[in-house]
Design an enzyme around this catalytic site. Structure first.
Site, PDB file in Angstrom:
ATOM      1  N   HIS A  22      47.478  39.835  40.683  1.00  0.00           N
ATOM      2  CA  HIS A  22      47.835  41.009  39.866  1.00  0.00           C
ATOM      3  C   HIS A  22      47.075  42.275  40.274  1.00  0.00           C
ATOM      4  O   HIS A  22      46.455  42.976  39.472  1.00  0.00           O
ATOM      5  CB  HIS A  22      47.846  40.747  38.357  1.00  0.00           C
ATOM      6  CG  HIS A  22      46.555  40.289  37.707  1.00  0.00           C
ATOM      7  ND1 HIS A  22      45.353  40.901  37.894  1.00  0.00           N
ATOM      8  CD2 HIS A  22      46.320  39.305  36.819  1.00  0.00           C
ATOM      9  CE1 HIS A  22      44.432  40.301  37.160  1.00  0.00           C
ATOM     10  NE2 HIS A  22      44.998  39.323  36.510  1.00  0.00           N
ATOM     11  N   HIS A  76      42.824  28.160  28.440  1.00  0.00           N
ATOM     12  CA  HIS A  76      43.133  29.581  28.652  1.00  0.00           C
ATOM     13  C   HIS A  76      44.640  29.694  28.926  1.00  0.00           C
ATOM     14  O   HIS A  76      45.167  28.971  29.758  1.00  0.00           O
ATOM     15  CB  HIS A  76      42.303  30.061  29.846  1.00  0.00           C
ATOM     16  CG  HIS A  76      42.447  31.497  30.215  1.00  0.00           C
ATOM     17  ND1 HIS A  76      42.879  32.480  29.356  1.00  0.00           N
ATOM     18  CD2 HIS A  76      42.186  32.125  31.401  1.00  0.00           C
ATOM     19  CE1 HIS A  76      42.882  33.647  29.992  1.00  0.00           C
ATOM     20  NE2 HIS A  76      42.476  33.461  31.223  1.00  0.00           N
ATOM     21  N   GLU A  78      46.399  32.204  30.219  1.00  0.00           N
ATOM     22  CA  GLU A  78      46.910  33.043  31.305  1.00  0.00           C
ATOM     23  C   GLU A  78      47.714  32.164  32.273  1.00  0.00           C
ATOM     24  O   GLU A  78      47.340  31.018  32.559  1.00  0.00           O
ATOM     25  CB  GLU A  78      45.759  33.764  32.039  1.00  0.00           C
ATOM     26  CG  GLU A  78      46.301  34.848  32.952  1.00  0.00           C
ATOM     27  CD  GLU A  78      45.260  35.892  33.395  1.00  0.00           C
ATOM     28  OE1 GLU A  78      44.056  35.683  33.205  1.00  0.00           O
ATOM     29  OE2 GLU A  78      45.702  36.915  33.947  1.00  0.00           O
ATOM     30  N   ASP A  80      48.129  31.675  35.360  1.00  0.00           N
ATOM     31  CA  ASP A  80      47.589  30.969  36.534  1.00  0.00           C
ATOM     32  C   ASP A  80      47.025  29.602  36.155  1.00  0.00           C
ATOM     33  O   ASP A  80      46.820  28.754  37.020  1.00  0.00           O
ATOM     34  CB  ASP A  80      46.541  31.813  37.288  1.00  0.00           C
ATOM     35  CG  ASP A  80      45.456  32.397  36.401  1.00  0.00           C
ATOM     36  OD1 ASP A  80      45.740  32.685  35.227  1.00  0.00           O
ATOM     37  OD2 ASP A  80      44.331  32.564  36.893  1.00  0.00           O
ATOM     38  N   HIS A 143      38.063  35.208  29.126  1.00  0.00           N
ATOM     39  CA  HIS A 143      38.732  36.407  29.527  1.00  0.00           C
ATOM     40  C   HIS A 143      39.756  36.953  28.516  1.00  0.00           C
ATOM     41  O   HIS A 143      39.902  38.158  28.361  1.00  0.00           O
ATOM     42  CB  HIS A 143      39.400  36.068  30.880  1.00  0.00           C
ATOM     43  CG  HIS A 143      40.266  37.036  31.527  1.00  0.00           C
ATOM     44  ND1 HIS A 143      41.366  36.686  32.261  1.00  0.00           N
ATOM     45  CD2 HIS A 143      40.209  38.386  31.563  1.00  0.00           C
ATOM     46  CE1 HIS A 143      41.950  37.747  32.754  1.00  0.00           C
ATOM     47  NE2 HIS A 143      41.269  38.790  32.348  1.00  0.00           N
ATOM     48  N   ASP A 162      37.724  30.682  33.392  1.00  0.00           N
ATOM     49  CA  ASP A 162      37.527  31.725  34.407  1.00  0.00           C
ATOM     50  C   ASP A 162      36.042  32.024  34.677  1.00  0.00           C
ATOM     51  O   ASP A 162      35.685  32.466  35.782  1.00  0.00           O
ATOM     52  CB  ASP A 162      38.180  33.039  33.969  1.00  0.00           C
ATOM     53  CG  ASP A 162      39.691  33.038  34.145  1.00  0.00           C
ATOM     54  OD1 ASP A 162      40.205  32.232  34.929  1.00  0.00           O
ATOM     55  OD2 ASP A 162      40.355  33.875  33.494  1.00  0.00           O
ATOM     56  N   TYR A 190      34.830  38.663  41.832  1.00  0.00           N
ATOM     57  CA  TYR A 190      35.628  38.132  40.716  1.00  0.00           C
ATOM     58  C   TYR A 190      35.133  38.701  39.388  1.00  0.00           C
ATOM     59  O   TYR A 190      35.918  39.160  38.554  1.00  0.00           O
ATOM     60  CB  TYR A 190      35.540  36.594  40.705  1.00  0.00           C
ATOM     61  CG  TYR A 190      36.448  35.970  39.691  1.00  0.00           C
ATOM     62  CD1 TYR A 190      37.767  35.659  40.006  1.00  0.00           C
ATOM     63  CD2 TYR A 190      36.015  35.718  38.393  1.00  0.00           C
ATOM     64  CE1 TYR A 190      38.612  35.108  39.066  1.00  0.00           C
ATOM     65  CE2 TYR A 190      36.853  35.172  37.447  1.00  0.00           C
ATOM     66  CZ  TYR A 190      38.151  34.870  37.791  1.00  0.00           C
ATOM     67  OH  TYR A 190      39.001  34.346  36.851  1.00  0.00           O
ATOM     68  N   HIS A 221      38.581  28.543  38.889  1.00  0.00           N
ATOM     69  CA  HIS A 221      38.847  29.057  40.246  1.00  0.00           C
ATOM     70  C   HIS A 221      37.614  28.804  41.115  1.00  0.00           C
ATOM     71  O   HIS A 221      36.483  29.002  40.662  1.00  0.00           O
ATOM     72  CB  HIS A 221      39.077  30.570  40.247  1.00  0.00           C
ATOM     73  CG  HIS A 221      40.258  31.038  39.459  1.00  0.00           C
ATOM     74  ND1 HIS A 221      41.559  30.852  39.864  1.00  0.00           N
ATOM     75  CD2 HIS A 221      40.324  31.706  38.286  1.00  0.00           C
ATOM     76  CE1 HIS A 221      42.383  31.394  38.974  1.00  0.00           C
ATOM     77  NE2 HIS A 221      41.654  31.912  37.999  1.00  0.00           N
TER      78      HIS A 221
END
Ligand code: FEO
Length: 395
Positions: A22, A76, A78, A80, A143, A162, A190, A221
């Protein structure tokens, strides 16, 4: 599939080729980390981006029949990490989806969740898997509002979502299998580009994490921390407050070279004080790198030529991005050139006011081309901000 500890497996996807997350330039690729905890009951911790869910299912199938997975945990929402849920809940219809109530709301707004068996958990609640248990720790706004950690106390293992992650693709899954300088570079990038706006919330998360015994941090990640936890936790303590180093960051855009001349003179002046100096043209450097350099600078000097009574467009883009990332503890200086009408410096000041930056003096503005006198002024400004960086920066 890799066993990370006593029948706890990494079952995610290594994305070697992603270069844009993004808008964040991911030069080192990324990973979407899912984990499987095998016990009397089996739990899948997080999923992967939707296009890679087949790989996740294959990895899980190498360990167990998917019909035996009792819980799917969503730390989470999000996409991803949650994108794979649509397929996962189809192939594991028996599984309960464990998440907090905010996460259920977020998932309901992203996907058709009809038929999903939600099990809503509160902060601190645990679910036993048999010999081991999962404890859920709310980490709001680190996040997203629903962000949560999952902790396996019997293994001193924290699934940290994250937090502590990196966009970093690698063959090995652990920190001790990597070049740590590269991993820390990606972790810093990051943090600067994803987590920085939530520094206060992350500081609270660090306090919560300090109260529990952790030997392994498994983020969503990048690499899993099992050796150098102190390095990443120590770095986060600096990053949550954007702790300034003795460093000047000069960011500029130029039209016919005048603003660049000012930037170079400012850099020379700053360097003469012994401060570390970084010079980034916003047209030669991606906003990802501008944000990464901003996190630990003491002073930012921001310069733009005036184009049509305002900023150069790439500078407007960089400042819009920086404003959103909200770096704290920054001091700034402003410079720029103009032709027959000013505008750029005034607009830079508006961004700096929004970012609550302390501004040193009035903007250094030059009509058309800087002469010797103006270049000397720019050098003097560089000396001033270099000294300021030495005064307020650490290390
Ligand atoms: Fe990796 Fe906030 O998602």
């Amino acid at each position: 599939m890799v066993e990370i500890k006593n029948q706890i497996y990494w079952v995610g996807y290594v994305d070697w080729s992603v270069r844009d997350f993004h808008g964040y330039k991911t030069e080192s690729g990324s990973t979407y980390n899912s984990y499987l905890v095998k016990d009397n009951d089996i739990a899948l911790i997080d999923t992967v981006k939707a296009p890679y869910v087949a790989e996740l299912i294959k990895n899980v199938s190498e360990i167990t029949d998917v019909s035996k997975v009792r819980y799917v945990v969503c730390n989470h929402a999000e996409p991803d990490h949650s994108g794979g849920l649509v397929e996962i809940m189809k192939v594991m219809p028996q599984a309960e989806l464990i998440c907090n109530s905010k996460c259920r709301d977020a998932l309901s707004r992203h996907y058709n969740v009809e038929g999903w068996k939600f099990r809503i958990v509160s902060d601190g609640e645990s679910v036993s898997l048999g010999r081991r248990s999962l404890t859920f720790i709310d980490t709001p706004m680190a996040h997203w509002p629903e962000s949560m950690f999952t902790y396996v106390k019997e293994e001193k293992l924290l699934f940290s979502m994250d937090a502590f992650g990196q966009h970093y693709a690698s063959a090995g899954r652990f920190d001790d299998q990597q070049d740590m300088a590269k991993v820390m570079t990606e972790a810093r990038k990051y943090y600067a580009n994803i987590i920085m706006p939530y520094g206060r919330n992350v500081a609270r998360v660090l306090e919560k994490a300090a109260a529990i015994d952790i030997e392994i941090i498994a983020p969503s990640h990048g690499v899993i921390w099992r050796k150098d936890l102190a390095a990443i936790i120590g770095a986060y303590k600096d990053w949550v407050v954007c702790r300034p180093l003795k460093k000047v960051l000069i960011i500029y855009d130029t039209m016919w070279g005048s603003t660049e001349k000012l930037a170079r003179a400012i850099a020379e002046g700053s360097a003469s004080t012994g401060a570390e100096v970084r010079v980034l043209s916003v047209r030669a450097n991606h906003i990802t790198d501008v944000a990464t350099e901003a996190i630990d600078c003491a002073v930012m000097a921001i310069g733009s030529a005036t184009l049509n009574m305002t900023l150069m467009p790439e500078m407007a883009s960089a400042l819009t991005y920086l404003k959103g990332l909200r770096p704290v503890n920054k001091t700034a200086a402003v410079f720029g050139s103009y032709g027959w009408g000013k505008g750029a410096c005034k607009d830079i000041l508006i961004y700096l006011a929004d970012m609550k930056c302390a501004v040193i003096g009035d903007p250094l503005e030059v009509q058309y081309v800087p002469d010797k006198e103006k270049l000397a002024e720019a050098y003097a400004l560089g000396v001033k901000i270099g000294r300021k960086a030495l005064e307020i920066g650490s290390k």
